[in-house]
Design a protein around this motif. Structure first.
Motif, PDB file in Angstrom:
ATOM      1  N   THR A  91       0.863  -1.163   0.000  1.00 32.04           N
ATOM      2  CA  THR A  91       0.000   0.000   0.000  1.00 32.04           C
ATOM      3  C   THR A  91       0.907   1.223   0.000  1.00 32.04           C
ATOM      4  N   THR A 134       3.748   0.563   2.756  1.00 39.90           N
ATOM      5  CA  THR A 134       3.575  -0.476   3.770  1.00 39.90           C
ATOM      6  C   THR A 134       3.460  -1.806   3.044  1.00 39.90           C
ATOM      7  N   SER A 182       2.546  -5.672   3.459  1.00 40.36           N
ATOM      8  CA  SER A 182       1.841  -6.588   4.342  1.00 40.36           C
ATOM      9  C   SER A 182       1.988  -8.004   3.832  1.00 40.36           C
ATOM     10  N   ARG A 216       3.367  -6.624   9.027  1.00 30.39           N
ATOM     11  CA  ARG A 216       3.624  -5.540   8.086  1.00 30.39           C
ATOM     12  C   ARG A 216       5.065  -5.141   8.133  1.00 30.39           C
TER      13      ARG A 216
END
Length: 99
Positions: free
Chosen positions: A58, A91, A93, A99
Motif C-alpha cells: 500500500t 507499507t 503486508s 507488516r
C-alpha cells in the motif's frame, strides 16, 4: 651446415603466416561464441514458480514498484523492487505474518 635457400625461407614464412591467421580466426570464433546469448530452456518453469505472491503493498505519494509508479495497492512477488521518494511512504503486508 647448409644455408636455407630463399625459396625455403619463403615457404616457411608463408606456412607460419597461415598458421597465425588460422589461430587468429579460431580466437575470434571463440570470442563470438562467448558473446552470443545462450538460451536456457529449463528456466521458463522456474520463473513461473517464483511468481507466487508474497503480500501486498500500500503506497501513498511517490512509490515505485519495479521502477514504475505503483498504484494505491499492489501485489508483491519475489524479486520485485520497491522504492519510495522523499514524499512517498509504503507499507508491505505479508498475509498472516505482519507488516
Amino acid at each position: 651446415m647448409s644455408p636455407l635457400t630463399p625459396e625455403c625461407k619463403e615457404k616457411r614464412r608463408a606456412k607460419s603466416s597461415a598458421v597465425a591467421v588460422t589461430l587468429i580466426n579460431l580466437n575470434l570464433l571463440l570470442l563470438l561464441f562467448y558473446a552470443l546469448p545462450i538460451p536456457s530452456y529449463g528456466r521458463g518453469r522456474q520463473q513461473e514458480q517464483s511468481r507466487e505472491p508474497l503480500g501486498s503493498l500500500t503506497g501513498v505519494g511517490e512509490v515505485y514498484l519495479n521502477d514504475s509508479p505503483a498504484a494505491g495497492e499492489s501485489t508483491i512477488f519475489s524479486g520485485d523492487r520497491i522504492r519510495t521518494a522523499d514524499t512517498g511512504a509504503a507499507t508491505f503486508s505479508m498475509g498472516g505474518k505482519g507488516r
